[in-house]
Motif scaffolding. Structure first.
Motif, PDB file in Angstrom:
ATOM      1  N   ARG A 210       1.020  -1.699  -0.263  1.00  0.00           N
ATOM      2  CA  ARG A 210       0.168   0.217  -0.192  1.00  0.00           C
ATOM      3  C   ARG A 210       0.841   1.103  -0.094  1.00  0.00           C
ATOM      4  O   ARG A 210      -0.109   2.447  -0.523  1.00  0.00           O
ATOM      5  CB  ARG A 210      -0.721   0.065   1.220  1.00  0.00           C
ATOM      6  N   LEU A 211       2.466   1.541  -0.059  1.00  0.00           N
ATOM      7  CA  LEU A 211       2.575   2.500   0.773  1.00  0.00           C
ATOM      8  C   LEU A 211       3.859   2.121  -0.036  1.00  0.00           C
ATOM      9  O   LEU A 211       4.747   1.285  -0.128  1.00  0.00           O
ATOM     10  CB  LEU A 211       3.035   2.907   2.224  1.00  0.00           C
ATOM     11  N   PRO A 212       3.597   3.794  -1.560  1.00  0.00           N
ATOM     12  CA  PRO A 212       4.871   3.592  -2.291  1.00  0.00           C
ATOM     13  C   PRO A 212       5.572   4.374  -2.052  1.00  0.00           C
ATOM     14  O   PRO A 212       6.261   4.680  -0.285  1.00  0.00           O
ATOM     15  CB  PRO A 212       4.296   4.279  -3.772  1.00  0.00           C
ATOM     16  N   GLU A 213       7.140   4.096  -2.608  1.00  0.00           N
ATOM     17  CA  GLU A 213       8.366   5.277  -1.869  1.00  0.00           C
ATOM     18  C   GLU A 213       8.008   6.675  -2.179  1.00  0.00           C
ATOM     19  O   GLU A 213       6.995   7.559  -2.854  1.00  0.00           O
ATOM     20  CB  GLU A 213       9.505   4.992  -3.196  1.00  0.00           C
ATOM     21  N   THR A 214       8.176   7.974  -0.529  1.00  0.00           N
ATOM     22  CA  THR A 214       8.162   8.785  -0.349  1.00  0.00           C
ATOM     23  C   THR A 214       9.322   9.677  -0.560  1.00  0.00           C
ATOM     24  O   THR A 214       9.213  11.319  -0.788  1.00  0.00           O
ATOM     25  CB  THR A 214       7.891   8.880   0.778  1.00  0.00           C
ATOM     26  N   LEU A 215      10.589   8.807  -1.033  1.00  0.00           N
ATOM     27  CA  LEU A 215      11.824  10.230  -0.963  1.00  0.00           C
ATOM     28  C   LEU A 215      12.062  10.062  -2.775  1.00  0.00           C
ATOM     29  O   LEU A 215      12.272   9.172  -3.044  1.00  0.00           O
ATOM     30  CB  LEU A 215      13.090   9.671  -0.296  1.00  0.00           C
ATOM     31  N   ARG A 216      11.690  11.746  -2.884  1.00  0.00           N
ATOM     32  CA  ARG A 216      12.145  11.830  -4.266  1.00  0.00           C
ATOM     33  C   ARG A 216      13.702  11.730  -4.759  1.00  0.00           C
ATOM     34  O   ARG A 216      14.017  11.933  -3.779  1.00  0.00           O
ATOM     35  CB  ARG A 216      11.726  13.406  -4.483  1.00  0.00           C
ATOM     36  N   PRO A 217      13.750  11.353  -5.664  1.00  0.00           N
ATOM     37  CA  PRO A 217      15.068  10.503  -5.941  1.00  0.00           C
ATOM     38  C   PRO A 217      16.158  12.203  -5.695  1.00  0.00           C
ATOM     39  O   PRO A 217      17.382  11.933  -5.338  1.00  0.00           O
ATOM     40  CB  PRO A 217      15.373  10.608  -7.304  1.00  0.00           C
ATOM     41  N   GLU A 218      15.447  13.517  -6.707  1.00  0.00           N
ATOM     42  CA  GLU A 218      16.393  14.640  -6.322  1.00  0.00           C
ATOM     43  C   GLU A 218      16.711  15.303  -4.682  1.00  0.00           C
ATOM     44  O   GLU A 218      17.456  15.804  -4.367  1.00  0.00           O
ATOM     45  CB  GLU A 218      15.634  15.671  -6.686  1.00  0.00           C
ATOM     46  N   ARG A 219      16.027  14.868  -3.745  1.00  0.00           N
ATOM     47  CA  ARG A 219      16.091  14.721  -2.718  1.00  0.00           C
ATOM     48  C   ARG A 219      17.111  13.631  -1.400  1.00  0.00           C
ATOM     49  O   ARG A 219      17.157  13.630  -0.414  1.00  0.00           O
ATOM     50  CB  ARG A 219      14.848  14.870  -1.628  1.00  0.00           C
ATOM     51  N   ARG A 220      17.362  13.090  -2.472  1.00  0.00           N
ATOM     52  CA  ARG A 220      18.531  11.801  -1.570  1.00  0.00           C
ATOM     53  C   ARG A 220      20.090  12.116  -1.366  1.00  0.00           C
ATOM     54  O   ARG A 220      20.711  13.022  -2.393  1.00  0.00           O
ATOM     55  CB  ARG A 220      18.236  10.269  -2.320  1.00  0.00           C
ATOM     56  N   ALA A 221      20.372  11.944  -0.534  1.00  0.00           N
ATOM     57  CA  ALA A 221      22.344  12.190  -0.228  1.00  0.00           C
ATOM     58  C   ALA A 221      23.259  11.020  -0.118  1.00  0.00           C
ATOM     59  O   ALA A 221      22.726   9.632   0.293  1.00  0.00           O
ATOM     60  CB  ALA A 221      21.753  12.967   1.164  1.00  0.00           C
ATOM     61  N   PRO A 222      23.952  10.997  -0.875  1.00  0.00           N
ATOM     62  CA  PRO A 222      25.038  10.126  -0.195  1.00  0.00           C
ATOM     63  C   PRO A 222      25.276   9.796   0.570  1.00  0.00           C
ATOM     64  O   PRO A 222      25.582  10.509   2.177  1.00  0.00           O
ATOM     65  CB  PRO A 222      26.391  10.993  -0.826  1.00  0.00           C
ATOM     66  N   LEU A 223      25.330   8.272   0.906  1.00  0.00           N
ATOM     67  CA  LEU A 223      25.347   7.226   2.200  1.00  0.00           C
ATOM     68  C   LEU A 223      27.122   6.918   1.956  1.00  0.00           C
ATOM     69  O   LEU A 223      27.706   5.890   1.326  1.00  0.00           O
ATOM     70  CB  LEU A 223      24.695   6.069   1.505  1.00  0.00           C
ATOM     71  N   THR A 224      27.677   7.041   3.218  1.00  0.00           N
ATOM     72  CA  THR A 224      28.945   7.723   2.958  1.00  0.00           C
ATOM     73  C   THR A 224      29.828   7.799   4.807  1.00  0.00           C
ATOM     74  O   THR A 224      28.605   8.450   5.526  1.00  0.00           O
ATOM     75  CB  THR A 224      30.127   8.698   2.822  1.00  0.00           C
ATOM     76  N   LEU A 225      30.728   7.160   4.975  1.00  0.00           N
ATOM     77  CA  LEU A 225      31.190   7.420   6.382  1.00  0.00           C
ATOM     78  C   LEU A 225      31.132   8.878   6.440  1.00  0.00           C
ATOM     79  O   LEU A 225      31.035   9.479   8.061  1.00  0.00           O
ATOM     80  CB  LEU A 225      32.136   6.165   6.570  1.00  0.00           C
ATOM     81  N   ALA A 226      31.803   9.824   5.907  1.00  0.00           N
ATOM     82  CA  ALA A 226      32.277  10.980   5.870  1.00  0.00           C
ATOM     83  C   ALA A 226      31.340  11.655   6.681  1.00  0.00           C
ATOM     84  O   ALA A 226      31.498  12.408   7.262  1.00  0.00           O
ATOM     85  CB  ALA A 226      33.114  11.276   5.003  1.00  0.00           C
ATOM     86  N   ARG A 227      29.625  11.341   6.007  1.00  0.00           N
ATOM     87  CA  ARG A 227      28.713  12.327   6.125  1.00  0.00           C
ATOM     88  C   ARG A 227      28.658  11.588   8.148  1.00  0.00           C
ATOM     89  O   ARG A 227      27.631  13.006   8.148  1.00  0.00           O
ATOM     90  CB  ARG A 227      27.732  12.269   4.979  1.00  0.00           C
ATOM     91  N   ILE A 228      28.203  10.552   7.859  1.00  0.00           N
ATOM     92  CA  ILE A 228      27.836   9.963   8.912  1.00  0.00           C
ATOM     93  C   ILE A 228      28.927  10.875  10.011  1.00  0.00           C
ATOM     94  O   ILE A 228      27.817  10.814  11.244  1.00  0.00           O
ATOM     95  CB  ILE A 228      27.390   8.930   9.038  1.00  0.00           C
ATOM     96  N   GLY A 229      29.521  10.961  10.182  1.00  0.00           N
ATOM     97  CA  GLY A 229      30.833  11.059  11.033  1.00  0.00           C
ATOM     98  C   GLY A 229      30.675  12.580  11.376  1.00  0.00           C
ATOM     99  O   GLY A 229      31.182  13.409  12.245  1.00  0.00           O
ATOM    100  N   ARG A 230      30.967  13.121  10.276  1.00  0.00           N
ATOM    101  CA  ARG A 230      30.259  14.939  10.443  1.00  0.00           C
ATOM    102  C   ARG A 230      29.188  14.825  11.079  1.00  0.00           C
ATOM    103  O   ARG A 230      29.039  16.239  11.719  1.00  0.00           O
ATOM    104  CB  ARG A 230      30.629  15.489   8.881  1.00  0.00           C
TER     105      ARG A 230
END
Length: 422
Positions: A210-230
């Motif tokens: 019942r629930l489709p994807e809600t995060l639009r592609p243009e709003r996605r962020a890179p998944l990196t350890l550096a980003r999480i670390g910051r």
């Protein structure tokens, strides 16, 4: 019961309340609001149900699996929280990069695998391994479903939806021990894990269909350890965010200590037996009432003032009652214990409703990852602190009441220092 990050968002932020009513129309997402609310509530409730439904079974689990010390049965709760802390850090950033659906699917799959392991566990170590997997997996649906609501709504619309979700959600902690107790009346403790498996499977199928994807592609962020670390570095070095994250861990630690030792207090000390779920429900409903009242007072008085007053009352109330407890050799009459606990839990409910939003206040520019970091750090701290309180159980309520007082005082100091450095 609820956890701090389960509570509604920041009603103190006038800018949020005055924002546009919705970022994305629910209709365009393919699901009606009247269906989204119960789906979100049921999905988020998986954490509370997985914890609270197990409480009546801790003693039986300890006996059947030959647990060495009675207090070691509390690890069934503590290990779940450890998994939850790790899973929140994993699924929050992953959903910002890969999308909401993959993260929720992975979470449900891990939870079901953990449930299968707990059903067939031949020893206590295997059971704890299954609980760890359940904790990790449950973080996916719980954390990411909140992000789904944020994707679909903002401002007043989001506040209204979250309030509706929490209205449904708050019933679960009150009823979960009764569910666990009811299952045990007709079957063994392993059947509780069967029920959790079935509940999660229903939620997963409902979500998948019942629930489709809600995060639009243009709003996605890179998944990196550096980003999480910051994000981690900024969270722990921003005075207000660090103070309210740590204070939340302290207060929730007292609450986890209660969750861990509640069966021993109500059943071993007071001999409530099958009435344990009713006693537990009373405390859960006090938390729910606090959430309801806080939502109506916070716009008038502000989160900081309400939090300060709640901490002050909780601390003084607990230290005062500790003197009473000593007068009864650590075991006051049950009615007197409830006269203390209901107001204390009301104060904790007020804090749950505000601390997470206060910690997030200066981190709006990294809100997604910051929310995961704050939730993980709060859960990790509370698990360690609450585990220590639970392990200190000595056949009296002194460790619990004393823990509430000491942790309330420590939170007051931390909050004061954080606000002064802001």
């Amino acid at each position: 019961m609820t956890s701090p990050e389960d509570m509604p968002g920041d009603p103190d932020d006038a800018r949020a309340l005055d924002a546009a009513p919705a970022a994305v129309e629910v209709a365009s997402a393919g699901i009606a609001e009247r269906e989204l609310v119960p789906l979100a509530a049921m999905t988020i409730s998986l954490v509370a149900l997985s914890i609270d439904a197990m409480l009546p079974a801790l003693a039986d689990i300890g006996r059947e699996l030959a647990v060495g010390r009675t207090n070691d049965s509390q690890l069934v709760v503590g290990v779940f929280f450890l998994g939850l802390a790790f899973g929140q850090m994993l699924f929050g950033p992953a959903s910002d990069s890969l999308g909401r659906r993959p993260a929720i699917h992975a979470g449900f799959a891990i939870f079901l695998a953990g449930s299968l392991l707990t059903m067939w566990a031949g020893d206590f170590t295997a059971l704890l391994a299954g609980r760890l997997l359940q904790g990790i997996g449950s973080a996916g649906p719980r954390t990411v479903m909140m992000a789904v609501v944020r994707d679909l709504f903002e401002g007043r619309a989001m506040a209204r939806i979250l309030s509706l979700v929490m209205t449904v959600f708050i019933v679960v902690p009150a009823l979960a021990p009764a569910l666990g107790q009811g299952v045990m009346l007709v079957s063994g403790w392993r059947t509780i894990f069967v029920a959790l498996f079935g509940y999660a499977l229903v939620c997963w199928v409902w979500f998948a269909l019942r629930l489709p994807e809600t995060l639009r592609p243009e709003r996605r962020a890179p998944l990196t350890l550096a980003r999480i670390g910051r994000a981690i570095r900024e969270t722990v070095t921003t005075p207000v965010a660090a103070a309210y994250t740590f204070a939340g861990g302290l207060v929730f630690g007292a609450f986890v200590g209660y969750l861990s030792s509640a069966p021993q207090i109500f059943e071993d000390i007071y001999g409530l037996g099958h009435l344990f779920p009713a006693a537990f429900a009373a405390c859960a409903l006090s938390l729910g009432l606090a959430s309801f009242v806080n939502a109506r007072l916070v716009g008038r008085f502000g989160m900081r003032l309400l939090s300060r007053r709640a901490l002050e009352v909780l601390t003084l109330w607990s230290f005062g009652f500790l003197l009473v407890v000593w007068g009864f050799s650590g075991v006051p009459p049950l009615w007197l214990l409830f006269a203390y606990m209901l107001p204390a839990f009301f104060m904790i409910g007020v804090l749950f409703g505000n601390f997470n939003a206060l910690a997030m206040e200066p981190l709006g520019h990294i809100a997604g990852v910051a929310a995961a970091v704050i939730a993980s750090l709060t859960t990790l701290a509370s698990t360690l602190i609450g585990g220590a309180i639970g392990q200190a159980f000595d056949g009296t309520v002194v460790p619990l009441v004393g823990g509430f007082g000491l942790l309330g005082l420590a939170s007051l100091v931390v909050v004061h220092l954080g606000d002064r450095r802001a």
